[in-house]
Design a protein around this motif. Structure first.
Motif, PDB file in Angstrom:
ATOM      1  N   MET A 175     -14.671  -3.849 -12.711  1.00 25.62           N
ATOM      2  CA  MET A 175     -14.806  -3.380 -11.320  1.00 25.62           C
ATOM      3  C   MET A 175     -15.473  -2.108 -11.095  1.00 25.62           C
ATOM      4  O   MET A 175     -15.325  -1.240 -11.774  1.00 25.62           O
ATOM      5  N   LYS A 176     -16.157  -2.029  -9.983  1.00 29.87           N
ATOM      6  CA  LYS A 176     -16.610  -0.821  -9.688  1.00 29.87           C
ATOM      7  C   LYS A 176     -15.749   0.180  -9.259  1.00 29.87           C
ATOM      8  O   LYS A 176     -14.526  -0.044  -8.785  1.00 29.87           O
ATOM      9  N   ASN A 177     -16.058   1.307  -9.093  1.00 34.45           N
ATOM     10  CA  ASN A 177     -15.203   2.600  -8.555  1.00 34.45           C
ATOM     11  C   ASN A 177     -15.218   2.416  -7.213  1.00 34.45           C
ATOM     12  O   ASN A 177     -16.116   2.100  -6.541  1.00 34.45           O
ATOM     13  N   GLY A 178     -13.824   2.579  -6.563  1.00 36.05           N
ATOM     14  CA  GLY A 178     -13.746   2.727  -5.111  1.00 36.05           C
ATOM     15  C   GLY A 178     -14.309   3.976  -4.545  1.00 36.05           C
ATOM     16  O   GLY A 178     -14.448   5.153  -4.904  1.00 36.05           O
ATOM     17  N   LYS A 179     -14.517   3.826  -3.061  1.00 37.20           N
ATOM     18  CA  LYS A 179     -14.988   4.861  -2.297  1.00 37.20           C
ATOM     19  C   LYS A 179     -13.938   5.221  -1.285  1.00 37.20           C
ATOM     20  O   LYS A 179     -13.133   4.310  -1.022  1.00 37.20           O
ATOM     21  N   ALA A 180     -13.999   6.517  -0.797  1.00 37.47           N
ATOM     22  CA  ALA A 180     -13.288   6.959   0.402  1.00 37.47           C
ATOM     23  C   ALA A 180     -13.430   6.034   1.649  1.00 37.47           C
ATOM     24  O   ALA A 180     -14.635   5.854   1.789  1.00 37.47           O
ATOM     25  N   PRO A 181     -12.445   5.580   2.389  1.00 36.34           N
ATOM     26  CA  PRO A 181     -12.645   4.775   3.353  1.00 36.34           C
ATOM     27  C   PRO A 181     -13.281   5.630   4.740  1.00 36.34           C
ATOM     28  O   PRO A 181     -12.696   6.944   4.663  1.00 36.34           O
ATOM     29  N   THR A 182     -14.041   4.933   5.371  1.00 38.33           N
ATOM     30  CA  THR A 182     -14.333   5.321   6.672  1.00 38.33           C
ATOM     31  C   THR A 182     -13.473   5.543   7.846  1.00 38.33           C
ATOM     32  O   THR A 182     -12.372   4.870   7.520  1.00 38.33           O
ATOM     33  N   LYS A 183     -13.584   6.119   8.698  1.00 36.68           N
ATOM     34  CA  LYS A 183     -12.401   6.348   9.708  1.00 36.68           C
ATOM     35  C   LYS A 183     -12.121   4.904  10.414  1.00 36.68           C
ATOM     36  O   LYS A 183     -10.862   4.438  10.625  1.00 36.68           O
TER      37      LYS A 183
ATOM     38  N   TRP B  57      -5.725   4.904  -0.706  1.00 39.97           N
ATOM     39  CA  TRP B  57      -6.270   3.732  -1.136  1.00 39.97           C
ATOM     40  C   TRP B  57      -7.735   4.180  -0.988  1.00 39.97           C
ATOM     41  O   TRP B  57      -8.228   4.812  -0.158  1.00 39.97           O
ATOM     42  N   LEU B  58      -8.347   3.425  -2.033  1.00 43.95           N
ATOM     43  CA  LEU B  58      -9.952   3.509  -1.970  1.00 43.95           C
ATOM     44  C   LEU B  58     -10.483   1.994  -1.667  1.00 43.95           C
ATOM     45  O   LEU B  58     -10.290   0.800  -2.066  1.00 43.95           O
ATOM     46  N   VAL B  59     -11.798   2.143  -1.115  1.00 44.39           N
ATOM     47  CA  VAL B  59     -12.440   0.692  -0.769  1.00 44.39           C
ATOM     48  C   VAL B  59     -13.288   0.197  -1.753  1.00 44.39           C
ATOM     49  O   VAL B  59     -14.344   1.095  -2.374  1.00 44.39           O
ATOM     50  N   SER B  60     -13.269  -0.941  -2.329  1.00 44.16           N
ATOM     51  CA  SER B  60     -13.995  -1.555  -3.551  1.00 44.16           C
ATOM     52  C   SER B  60     -14.882  -2.257  -2.801  1.00 44.16           C
ATOM     53  O   SER B  60     -15.992  -2.451  -3.554  1.00 44.16           O
ATOM     54  N   LYS B  61     -14.677  -3.254  -1.686  1.00 47.10           N
ATOM     55  CA  LYS B  61     -15.492  -3.924  -1.260  1.00 47.10           C
ATOM     56  C   LYS B  61     -15.189  -4.091   0.191  1.00 47.10           C
ATOM     57  O   LYS B  61     -14.112  -4.155   0.671  1.00 47.10           O
ATOM     58  N   ASN B  62     -16.402  -4.168   0.957  1.00 49.33           N
ATOM     59  CA  ASN B  62     -16.591  -4.213   2.408  1.00 49.33           C
ATOM     60  C   ASN B  62     -17.125  -5.299   2.852  1.00 49.33           C
ATOM     61  O   ASN B  62     -18.299  -5.317   3.203  1.00 49.33           O
TER      62      ASN B  62
ATOM     63  N   LEU C 218     -11.398  -6.660   3.445  1.00 44.32           N
ATOM     64  CA  LEU C 218     -11.645  -5.379   3.013  1.00 44.32           C
ATOM     65  C   LEU C 218     -10.528  -5.258   1.792  1.00 44.32           C
ATOM     66  O   LEU C 218      -9.580  -5.599   1.777  1.00 44.32           O
ATOM     67  N   HIS C 219     -11.508  -5.020   0.499  1.00 45.72           N
ATOM     68  CA  HIS C 219     -10.765  -5.053  -0.573  1.00 45.72           C
ATOM     69  C   HIS C 219     -10.471  -3.511  -0.983  1.00 45.72           C
ATOM     70  O   HIS C 219     -11.471  -2.952  -1.049  1.00 45.72           O
ATOM     71  N   ILE C 220      -9.178  -3.489  -1.045  1.00 45.16           N
ATOM     72  CA  ILE C 220      -8.778  -1.774  -1.306  1.00 45.16           C
ATOM     73  C   ILE C 220      -8.029  -1.792  -2.837  1.00 45.16           C
ATOM     74  O   ILE C 220      -7.465  -2.612  -3.184  1.00 45.16           O
ATOM     75  N   VAL C 221      -8.356  -0.588  -3.371  1.00 49.51           N
ATOM     76  CA  VAL C 221      -7.618  -0.443  -4.644  1.00 49.51           C
ATOM     77  C   VAL C 221      -7.123   0.848  -4.497  1.00 49.51           C
ATOM     78  O   VAL C 221      -7.394   1.807  -4.031  1.00 49.51           O
ATOM     79  N   HIS C 222      -5.644   1.013  -5.146  1.00 48.62           N
ATOM     80  CA  HIS C 222      -4.667   1.974  -4.872  1.00 48.62           C
ATOM     81  C   HIS C 222      -5.281   3.115  -5.876  1.00 48.62           C
ATOM     82  O   HIS C 222      -5.630   2.891  -6.827  1.00 48.62           O
TER      83      HIS C 222
END
Length: 50
Positions: free
Chosen positions: A1-9, A25-30, A35-39
């Motif tokens: 799995m890729k590293n998550g990114k910080a969520p936008t507003k 939470w971090l966003v892994s897939k948008n 919206l796939h998020i990872v803790h």
């Protein structure tokens, strides 16, 4: 799995609507419909329908 990114507003608002704290939470897939998020600490995956 890729590293998550910080969520936008807009993504933070969607995470709050589900009752979660967007700071944890971090966003892994948008995707268009999901919206796939990872803790940040536990690595637990959740899917938020769009």
């Amino acid at each position: 799995m890729k590293n998550g990114k910080a969520p936008t507003k807009k993504q933070k608002i969607a995470i709050k609507e589900v009752g979660l704290n967007p700071n944890n939470w971090l966003v892994s897939k948008n995707l268009q419909e999901e919206l796939h998020i990872v803790h940040r600490e536990t690595g637990r995956l959740k899917v938020i329908p769009g």
